[in-house]
Scaffold this active site. Structure first.
Site, PDB file in Angstrom:
ATOM      1  N   CYS A  87      -0.429   0.775   4.043  1.00  0.00           N
ATOM      2  CA  CYS A  87       0.009   1.966   3.074  1.00  0.00           C
ATOM      3  C   CYS A  87      -0.512   3.417   3.755  1.00  0.00           C
ATOM      4  O   CYS A  87      -1.386   3.503   4.133  1.00  0.00           O
ATOM      5  CB  CYS A  87      -0.403   1.835   1.762  1.00  0.00           C
ATOM      6  SG  CYS A  87       0.062   2.951   0.557  1.00  0.00           S
ATOM      7  N   CYS A  91      -5.923   6.617  -0.622  1.00  0.00           N
ATOM      8  CA  CYS A  91      -6.506   6.327  -1.961  1.00  0.00           C
ATOM      9  C   CYS A  91      -7.902   5.781  -1.458  1.00  0.00           C
ATOM     10  O   CYS A  91      -8.050   4.503  -0.871  1.00  0.00           O
ATOM     11  CB  CYS A  91      -5.859   5.487  -2.867  1.00  0.00           C
ATOM     12  SG  CYS A  91      -4.295   5.887  -3.173  1.00  0.00           S
ATOM     13  N   CYS A  94      -8.992   1.841  -1.969  1.00  0.00           N
ATOM     14  CA  CYS A  94      -7.840   0.930  -1.733  1.00  0.00           C
ATOM     15  C   CYS A  94      -8.153   0.243  -0.325  1.00  0.00           C
ATOM     16  O   CYS A  94      -7.927   0.762   0.659  1.00  0.00           O
ATOM     17  CB  CYS A  94      -6.499   1.384  -2.014  1.00  0.00           C
ATOM     18  SG  CYS A  94      -5.498   0.063  -1.765  1.00  0.00           S
ATOM     19  N   CYS A 131       3.301  -9.484 -12.668  1.00  0.00           N
ATOM     20  CA  CYS A 131       3.458  -8.053 -12.188  1.00  0.00           C
ATOM     21  C   CYS A 131       3.288  -8.071 -10.561  1.00  0.00           C
ATOM     22  O   CYS A 131       2.606  -8.655  -9.947  1.00  0.00           O
ATOM     23  CB  CYS A 131       2.105  -7.249 -12.743  1.00  0.00           C
ATOM     24  SG  CYS A 131       1.730  -7.621 -14.532  1.00  0.00           S
ATOM     25  N   CYS A 162       6.644  -6.618 -14.516  1.00  0.00           N
ATOM     26  CA  CYS A 162       6.421  -5.346 -14.141  1.00  0.00           C
ATOM     27  C   CYS A 162       6.154  -5.051 -12.564  1.00  0.00           C
ATOM     28  O   CYS A 162       6.032  -6.033 -12.035  1.00  0.00           O
ATOM     29  CB  CYS A 162       4.866  -5.328 -14.688  1.00  0.00           C
ATOM     30  SG  CYS A 162       3.912  -3.738 -14.324  1.00  0.00           S
ATOM     31  N   CYS A 222       3.100   1.507 -17.905  1.00  0.00           N
ATOM     32  CA  CYS A 222       1.680   1.004 -17.966  1.00  0.00           C
ATOM     33  C   CYS A 222       1.207   1.955 -16.894  1.00  0.00           C
ATOM     34  O   CYS A 222       1.408   2.285 -15.754  1.00  0.00           O
ATOM     35  CB  CYS A 222       1.750  -0.346 -17.101  1.00  0.00           C
ATOM     36  SG  CYS A 222       0.379  -1.151 -16.540  1.00  0.00           S
ATOM     37  N   ARG A 300      -5.665  -3.199 -21.121  1.00  0.00           N
ATOM     38  CA  ARG A 300      -5.885  -4.399 -20.144  1.00  0.00           C
ATOM     39  C   ARG A 300      -7.185  -4.229 -19.255  1.00  0.00           C
ATOM     40  O   ARG A 300      -7.450  -3.259 -18.453  1.00  0.00           O
ATOM     41  CB  ARG A 300      -4.603  -4.508 -18.939  1.00  0.00           C
ATOM     42  CG  ARG A 300      -4.764  -5.803 -18.047  1.00  0.00           C
ATOM     43  CD  ARG A 300      -3.347  -5.976 -17.448  1.00  0.00           C
ATOM     44  NE  ARG A 300      -2.383  -6.070 -18.208  1.00  0.00           N
ATOM     45  CZ  ARG A 300      -1.278  -5.290 -18.392  1.00  0.00           C
ATOM     46  NH1 ARG A 300      -1.271  -4.299 -17.381  1.00  0.00           N
ATOM     47  NH2 ARG A 300      -0.327  -5.428 -19.256  1.00  0.00           N
TER      48      ARG A 300
HETATM   49  N1  SAM Z   1       0.923   1.410  -4.026  1.00  0.00           N
HETATM   50  C1  SAM Z   1       1.179   1.328  -5.600  1.00  0.00           C
HETATM   51  C2  SAM Z   1       0.386   2.739  -6.074  1.00  0.00           C
HETATM   52  O1  SAM Z   1      -0.702   3.102  -5.649  1.00  0.00           O
HETATM   53  O2  SAM Z   1       0.894   3.120  -7.038  1.00  0.00           O
HETATM   54  C3  SAM Z   1       0.696   0.163  -6.159  1.00  0.00           C
HETATM   55  C4  SAM Z   1      -0.441  -0.823  -5.837  1.00  0.00           C
HETATM   56  S1  SAM Z   1      -2.067   0.046  -6.156  1.00  0.00           S
HETATM   57  C5  SAM Z   1      -3.060  -1.127  -5.431  1.00  0.00           C
HETATM   58  C6  SAM Z   1      -2.148  -0.225  -7.643  1.00  0.00           C
HETATM   59  C7  SAM Z   1      -3.590   0.161  -8.610  1.00  0.00           C
HETATM   60  O3  SAM Z   1      -4.617  -0.602  -8.310  1.00  0.00           O
HETATM   61  C8  SAM Z   1      -4.031   1.623  -8.206  1.00  0.00           C
HETATM   62  O4  SAM Z   1      -3.574   2.553  -8.621  1.00  0.00           O
HETATM   63  C9  SAM Z   1      -5.443   1.562  -8.507  1.00  0.00           C
HETATM   64  O5  SAM Z   1      -5.502   1.895  -9.802  1.00  0.00           O
HETATM   65  C10 SAM Z   1      -5.942  -0.074  -8.515  1.00  0.00           C
HETATM   66  N2  SAM Z   1      -6.806  -0.525  -7.457  1.00  0.00           N
HETATM   67  C11 SAM Z   1      -6.420  -0.412  -6.224  1.00  0.00           C
HETATM   68  N3  SAM Z   1      -7.608  -0.863  -5.509  1.00  0.00           N
HETATM   69  C12 SAM Z   1      -8.591  -1.029  -6.397  1.00  0.00           C
HETATM   70  C13 SAM Z   1     -10.102  -1.387  -6.248  1.00  0.00           C
HETATM   71  N4  SAM Z   1     -10.447  -1.754  -4.932  1.00  0.00           N
HETATM   72  N5  SAM Z   1     -10.456  -1.534  -7.493  1.00  0.00           N
HETATM   73  C14 SAM Z   1     -10.104  -1.622  -8.598  1.00  0.00           C
HETATM   74  N6  SAM Z   1      -8.709  -0.979  -8.848  1.00  0.00           N
HETATM   75  C15 SAM Z   1      -8.009  -0.910  -7.800  1.00  0.00           C
HETATM   76 FE1  SF4 Z   2      -1.169   2.679  -1.233  1.00  0.00          FE
HETATM   77 FE2  SF4 Z   2      -3.362   1.379  -2.035  1.00  0.00          FE
HETATM   78 FE3  SF4 Z   2      -2.857   3.953  -2.681  1.00  0.00          FE
HETATM   79 FE4  SF4 Z   2      -1.398   2.090  -3.651  1.00  0.00          FE
HETATM   80  S1  SF4 Z   2      -3.439   2.285  -4.167  1.00  0.00           S
HETATM   81  S2  SF4 Z   2      -0.710   3.965  -2.798  1.00  0.00           S
HETATM   82  S3  SF4 Z   2      -1.252   0.646  -2.241  1.00  0.00           S
HETATM   83  S4  SF4 Z   2      -3.531   2.881  -0.676  1.00  0.00           S
END
Ligand code: SAM
Ligand code: SF4
Ligand code: DTB
Length: 370
Positions: A87, A91, A94, A131, A162, A222, A300
């Protein structure tokens, strides 16, 4: 073959489902919104909830919870990563960001058939909602036909759908709505102030724009965030405040505890520090504040349960959490697992959610009235 779920979760369904009630009275001193729900919370009011004694906060949250939800029922959702890794977003939490050195391999979007096979296994295992997440900044228009086919297929199997695919344009949201998507997940992640320290490639405002596009399309919203990213209590207040002052509360509010992943900015930054793990009591306080501020939403208990004690999870349910992700895997991180969850549900006497969620029943009522 997907390895996300192998053992069916065995949970008893309660025969005698308590009626869900929707309050029409003023909850405290605010103006009426939908069903007596307030959208005019101040940060000070949310902060005051956090400042209550833990016992008083939990009592209030549990009281709000049982006024609107069956307190002995929990919704079971299953997650599948339909497009993993690679990606372009940054973030800091992530494992799927190209900026992370987490060892997560990038994949292409899964075939529709493969996704449906996973959904069938989830349904057999007792899941109620499927989801699907994609590691995208946003879906490309060329992805939309496959995504819509997935939504239609999963829905035809009798599961709620979802998706979380990143930012959406109004047109993409409309396409998903036409395909029958029930929910779209897009998290605000933290307070507006702390958000900027965690993500730089898309703004907090852009997150809110996507939420508005999803809401306008008629898809249920959500949206939640992550606790334990090194933020302060004031940030947790700002996080709840942002969600609770949206024009309409999200139907679902996922509260994730950070899963610290080696190779991510936050995983590495917090490792070995006192902030490496959110304090359990502070986590429960956040769940309770979310429940009180958004009485009708499903709250949740999301990522992080794998390393959470049964007692902490039990306190979260008491504080108003009423939905979990089941199975052994979230998107890339481990989850509690069905055997553990079945044992926990049995120990706590909790059963699978039956009946409609309060906010969705209200939406149906509004359609009928209109
Ligand atoms: N890429 C899309 C986005 O960011 O909207 C969807 C997938 S993203 C992994 C969905 C959510 O998972 C993120 O917004 C974050 O809140 C949560 N998330 C991701 N990595 C995480 C982690 N290591 N611990 C807890 N929550 C996490
Ligand atoms: Fe990409 Fe992870 Fe951020 Fe979702 S949370 S936009 S998968 S980097
Ligand atoms: C949400 O708030 N939590 C889920 C879901 N929405 C998509 C995702 C949690 C991801 C946890 C880290 C991982 O599995 O990589």
């Amino acid at each position: 073959m997907s390895d996300y779920q192998t053992t069916p979760i065995r949970v008893e369904r309660s025969r005698d489902t308590p009626r869900q009630r929707v309050s029409t009275s003023l909850d405290t001193n605010g103006s009426l919104g939908i069903g007596g729900v307030r959208n005019d919370w101040t940060r000070e009011e949310i902060a005051a909830l956090f400042e209550l004694s833990f016992t008083e906060l939990l009592f209030r949250a549990a009281t709000v919870h049982r006024a609107h939800h069956a307190p002995d029922q929990v919704q079971f959702c299953t997650l599948l990563s339909i497009k993993t890794g690679g990606c372009p977003e940054d973030c800091g939490y992530c494992s799927q960001s190209v900026k992370a050195d987490s060892g997560v391999a990038a994949t292409r979007l899964m075939d529709v058939r493969e996704v449906l096979q996973s959904a069938a296994r989830a349904k057999d295992a007792g899941s109620q909602r499927f989801c699907m997440g994609a590691a995208w900044r946003n879906p490309k228009d060329r992805d939309m036909p496959a995504i819509c086919a997935i939504v239609k297929g999963v829905r035809a199997m009798g599961l709620e759908t979802c998706m979380t695919l990143g930012m959406l344009t109004p047109r993409q949201a409309d396409m998903l709505a036409e395909a029958g998507l029930d929910y779209y997940n897009h998290n605000i992640d933290s307070s507006p102030e702390y958000y900027e320290r965690v993500i730089t490639t898309r703004s907090f405002g852009e997150r809110l724009d996507t939420l508005a596009n999803v809401r306008a399309s008629g898809i249920n919203v959500c949206s939640g965030g992550i606790v334990g990213m090194g933020e302060t209590r004031a940030d947790r207040v700002g996080f709840i405040h942002t969600l609770a002052t949206l024009p309409r509360h999200p139907e679902s509010v996922p509260v994730n505890a950070l899963v610290p992943v080696k190779g991510t900015v936050l995983g590495d930054m917090l490792a070995g520090t006192p902030l490496a793990k959110i304090d359990d009591i502070e986590f429960v306080r956040t769940v309770a504040a979310a429940r009180i501020a958004m009485p009708l939403s499903m709250v949740r208990l999301s990522a992080g349960r794998e390393s959470m004690s049964e007692a902490t999870q039990a306190l979260c349910f008491l504080a108003g959490a009423n939905s979990i992700f089941t199975g052994d895997k979230l998107l890339t991180a481990p989850n509690a697992g069905d055997d553990n969850d079945a044992a926990l549900m049995a120990k706590l006497g909790l059963t699978a959610l039956e009946g409609a969620e309060p906010l969705r029943s209200m939406a149906l009522d509004e359609t009928t009235v209109a």
